[in-house]
Design a protein around this motif. Structure first.
Motif, PDB file in Angstrom:
ATOM      1  N   UNK A 143       0.824  -1.349   0.094  1.00  0.00           N
ATOM      2  CA  UNK A 143      -0.036  -0.111   0.367  1.00  0.00           C
ATOM      3  C   UNK A 143       1.053   0.965   0.734  1.00  0.00           C
ATOM      4  N   UNK A 144       0.550   1.907  -0.247  1.00  0.00           N
ATOM      5  CA  UNK A 144      -1.229   2.774  -0.807  1.00  0.00           C
ATOM      6  C   UNK A 144      -1.155   1.800  -2.335  1.00  0.00           C
ATOM      7  N   UNK A 145      -1.919   1.042  -2.371  1.00  0.00           N
ATOM      8  CA  UNK A 145      -2.458   0.761  -4.316  1.00  0.00           C
ATOM      9  C   UNK A 145      -3.041   2.514  -4.951  1.00  0.00           C
ATOM     10  N   UNK A 146      -2.005   2.291  -6.000  1.00  0.00           N
ATOM     11  CA  UNK A 146      -1.993   3.327  -7.467  1.00  0.00           C
ATOM     12  C   UNK A 146      -3.289   2.893  -7.877  1.00  0.00           C
TER      13      UNK A 146
ATOM     14  N   UNK B  84      -5.629   6.160   3.408  1.00  0.00           N
ATOM     15  CA  UNK B  84      -4.154   5.490   3.355  1.00  0.00           C
ATOM     16  C   UNK B  84      -3.535   4.393   2.828  1.00  0.00           C
ATOM     17  N   UNK B  85      -5.129   3.360   2.512  1.00  0.00           N
ATOM     18  CA  UNK B  85      -4.309   2.125   1.319  1.00  0.00           C
ATOM     19  C   UNK B  85      -3.983   2.298   0.203  1.00  0.00           C
ATOM     20  N   UNK B  86      -4.576   3.659  -0.126  1.00  0.00           N
ATOM     21  CA  UNK B  86      -5.291   3.509  -1.935  1.00  0.00           C
ATOM     22  C   UNK B  86      -4.640   5.203  -2.053  1.00  0.00           C
ATOM     23  N   UNK B  87      -3.906   5.544  -3.099  1.00  0.00           N
ATOM     24  CA  UNK B  87      -4.097   6.574  -3.918  1.00  0.00           C
ATOM     25  C   UNK B  87      -4.383   6.920  -4.908  1.00  0.00           C
ATOM     26  N   UNK B  88      -5.216   7.496  -5.191  1.00  0.00           N
ATOM     27  CA  UNK B  88      -6.290   6.951  -6.164  1.00  0.00           C
ATOM     28  C   UNK B  88      -7.008   8.186  -6.942  1.00  0.00           C
ATOM     29  N   UNK B  89      -6.635   8.398  -8.194  1.00  0.00           N
ATOM     30  CA  UNK B  89      -6.960  10.184  -8.980  1.00  0.00           C
ATOM     31  C   UNK B  89      -8.438   9.629  -9.898  1.00  0.00           C
ATOM     32  N   UNK B  90      -9.149  10.272 -10.477  1.00  0.00           N
ATOM     33  CA  UNK B  90     -10.597  10.244 -11.473  1.00  0.00           C
ATOM     34  C   UNK B  90     -10.074  10.752 -12.704  1.00  0.00           C
ATOM     35  N   UNK B  91     -10.555  10.555 -13.422  1.00  0.00           N
ATOM     36  CA  UNK B  91     -10.228  10.782 -15.103  1.00  0.00           C
ATOM     37  C   UNK B  91     -12.232  10.717 -15.971  1.00  0.00           C
ATOM     38  N   UNK B  92     -11.978  12.229 -15.538  1.00  0.00           N
ATOM     39  CA  UNK B  92     -14.059  11.668 -17.059  1.00  0.00           C
ATOM     40  C   UNK B  92     -13.360  11.937 -18.511  1.00  0.00           C
ATOM     41  N   UNK B  93     -14.654  11.065 -18.921  1.00  0.00           N
ATOM     42  CA  UNK B  93     -14.264  11.226 -20.367  1.00  0.00           C
ATOM     43  C   UNK B  93     -15.095  11.033 -21.279  1.00  0.00           C
ATOM     44  N   UNK B  94     -15.730  11.789 -22.199  1.00  0.00           N
ATOM     45  CA  UNK B  94     -17.381  11.413 -22.860  1.00  0.00           C
ATOM     46  C   UNK B  94     -17.515   9.833 -23.080  1.00  0.00           C
ATOM     47  N   UNK B  95     -18.871   9.515 -23.355  1.00  0.00           N
ATOM     48  CA  UNK B  95     -20.079   8.786 -23.277  1.00  0.00           C
ATOM     49  C   UNK B  95     -19.154   8.000 -25.077  1.00  0.00           C
ATOM     50  N   UNK B  96     -19.042   8.791 -26.108  1.00  0.00           N
ATOM     51  CA  UNK B  96     -18.765   8.430 -27.191  1.00  0.00           C
ATOM     52  C   UNK B  96     -17.346   8.057 -27.133  1.00  0.00           C
ATOM     53  N   UNK B  97     -16.901   7.889 -26.455  1.00  0.00           N
ATOM     54  CA  UNK B  97     -15.187   7.428 -26.324  1.00  0.00           C
ATOM     55  C   UNK B  97     -15.328   6.353 -24.765  1.00  0.00           C
TER      56      UNK B  97
END
Length: 533
Positions: free
Chosen positions: A368-371, A400-413
């Motif tokens: 950990x942390x799990x990316x 503290x167990x995870x290292x998370x990011x978020x990413x958004x994408x348009x539905x058609x892709x």
């Protein structure tokens, strides 16, 4: 004055009385303006998806809501729920006790909208075509159990199934089994563009700009012959970029009703504050939202990582902070209100716990942390999705167990990338093809599943799913579905988050609103009337 109408959900196995709605009389176009219905669904033709409205390709709620108005099926689920009844057919029934042979007889004089006769051979052609095209993210899996389609004369069709399947009539009620004219649809390739032809209650005309649909006009099909009562002559489906624009159009009387997807904030405001001339209706809702996993991706291949995520996610916080009264926490793929529902995830993990998650990861030897990157679509499930994923990110990172990011994408892709396996973790929603527990299990666990996931459970695929389909009495399959839900909670190929409610807002003089969207989120435009009768 603002009114809120509550429509109670139809529970499988119970008979629900059909309430008649008063609407516009039948007959030819009398010159009245079309009823206008708003939606935030987007339909785009692209390199990845050049044929959005082909029944062999389209497998999304919004697409099916267009197809259902134009393409007819042999049977349909009646407005109050329950077992499918004849539509293009005059009769349909299993002819054996094992549920392996299903026979339908077409109505006499059935025609496509262009006047061409609809025959048993057209039904066979349409079904065989979906199976042959076998689109990567299409609906062919719904028909995969068909061994052979046999025709007898002009009006009789017999479906021979590979294995017993009591749910088969429900599958025939979906647009995947829609009857299309062979002159417009090639046998082994998709029909590009946005035109749809069939024998359903409406003829459709799309208005397209830059390969994107901006509206669809549905006009009553004078040749329609089926079980549905069409209560209007014209309905226009108007597409909006977001819920705010759709709501403004309703306030300005430019549309008569708005459907999916109203934002939680918008819904709450309409419920709490009077809006002159607008009625809010709560409808049965069986939509679920979940995180999916590419179980072959190194980031989440170890089951312990997925289990730890299940151990710390706080569904209650997401439901209350993001969706308010429009959603509730979900602890299983099968939502409450559907036969066989059990809270398998709560039974296994209980309340969110960082120490328990840490122990799961430690015991499995996971560093950990799990990316991780959590992927979501920016424009398909509504504006609240971005907020939901920011909260998920914080929940995971705060442990503290995870290292998370978020990413958004348009539905058609987004959707093509998800099917290709580009995402280790991704958010998705599911509205059922039909209201049966099988349709919350098989699309995720069976072969050729909806998510194209590499996860496989031999027990689910070879034993439990086939076993559940043998039961004509669906309540007899409860224990089997409980086993399936426990498998999902143990292996976590998907992680259920919330179950949604459905709301529509409409002008008070619009009738039939309570029937215009069913529990599977199917849009039934034929139910709407303009209030003149």
């Amino acid at each position: 004055m603002n009114r809120t109408t509550l429509v109670l959900p139809a529970v499988l196995g119970l008979l629900v009385p059909a309430l008649a709605a008063c609407g516009a009389p039948g007959g030819e176009d009398d010159g009245r303006a079309a009823i206008v219905v708003g939606t935030t669904d987007q339909f785009v033709a692209s390199k990845d998806n050049p044929a959005p409205f082909d029944p062999a390709i389209g497998y999304e709620v919004g697409v099916w809501n267009v197809l259902r108005q134009t393409v007819q099926t042999l049977v349909h689920v009646p407005r109050g729920g329950g077992e499918p009844v004849p539509e293009a057919a005059e009769s349909c029934t299993f002819t054996d006790t094992q549920n392996e042979s299903y026979r339908c007889k077409l109505r006499s004089g059935l025609q496509f909208a262009d006047g061409t006769a609809v025959t048993a051979d057209d039904v066979k052609y349409s079904i065989d075509r979906v199976i042959r095209v076998n689109a990567a993210n299409g609906p062919a899996a719904l028909l995969a159990n068909i061994d052979m389609v046999e025709t007898r004369g002009e009006r009789e069709v017999i479906f021979h199934l590979r294995t017993p399947d009591a749910t088969f009539p429900y599958k025939l009620a979906t647009p995947a089994a829609g009857i299309v004219p062979r002159s417009k649809y090639a046998a082994e390739s998709a029909r590009a563009g946005f035109q749809v032809d069939g024998s359903g209650p409406y003829v459709m005309k799309p208005e397209v700009e830059n390969n994107r649909v901006v509206k669809v006009l549905f006009t009553r099909n004078p040749r329609y012959k089926g079980d549905l009562e069409v209560r209007n002559d014209k309905v226009e489906l108007a597409l909006f970029p977001d819920a705010q624009a759709m709501g403004k159009a309703l306030e300005d009387k430019k549309i008569d009703m708005m459907t999916r997807t109203m934002s939680p904030k918008q819904t709450q405001q309409l419920l709490e504050n009077s809006e002159d001339g607008i009625k809010v209706t709560e409808l049965p809702g069986l939509e679920i939202s979940y995180l999916g996993f590419d179980t072959n991706d190194p980031a989440v291949k170890n089951k312990a990582v997925r289990q730890a995520m299940a151990q710390v996610v706080d569904r209650g916080e997401i439901a209350s902070k993001v969706y308010g009264t429009t959603a509730e926490p979900l602890y299983s793929l099968i939502p409450s209100g559907i036969t066989g529902h059990t809270n398998s995830f709560y039974n296994k993990y209980g309340e969110p716990s960082t120490p328990k998650a840490a122990e799961i990861l430690r015991a499995a030897g996971v560093e950990t942390p799990v990316k991780l990157t959590l992927h979501y679509t920016t424009d398909y499930y509504g504006d609240a999705t971005a907020t939901e994923f920011e909260i998920l990110k914080k929940q995971f990172n705060d442990t503290g167990l995870f290292d998370v990011t978020v990413e958004g994408t348009a539905w058609e892709k987004y959707r093509p990338a998800q099917v290709r396996g580009d995402y280790a973790v991704y958010g998705m929603g599911w509205s059922p093809d039909f209201p049966d527990p099988d349709n919350y299990m098989a699309p995720f666990l069976d072969k050729n599943n909806f998510l194209n996931t590499p996860y496989k459970s031999d027990l689910a695929q070879k034993t439990l799913i086939p076993q559940s389909r043998r039961e004509t009495d669906r309540s007899a399959s409860v224990k089997t579905f409980q086993q399936l839900q426990d498998i999902v909670a143990e292996d976590v190929p998907v992680l259920p988050i919330w179950q949604g409610k459905q709301y529509v807002a409409a002008r008070e003089d619009l009738t039939g609103v309570e029937w215009a969207v069913n529990s599977s989120a199917d849009l039934q435009l034929w139910e709407l009337g303009d209030g003149t009768v």
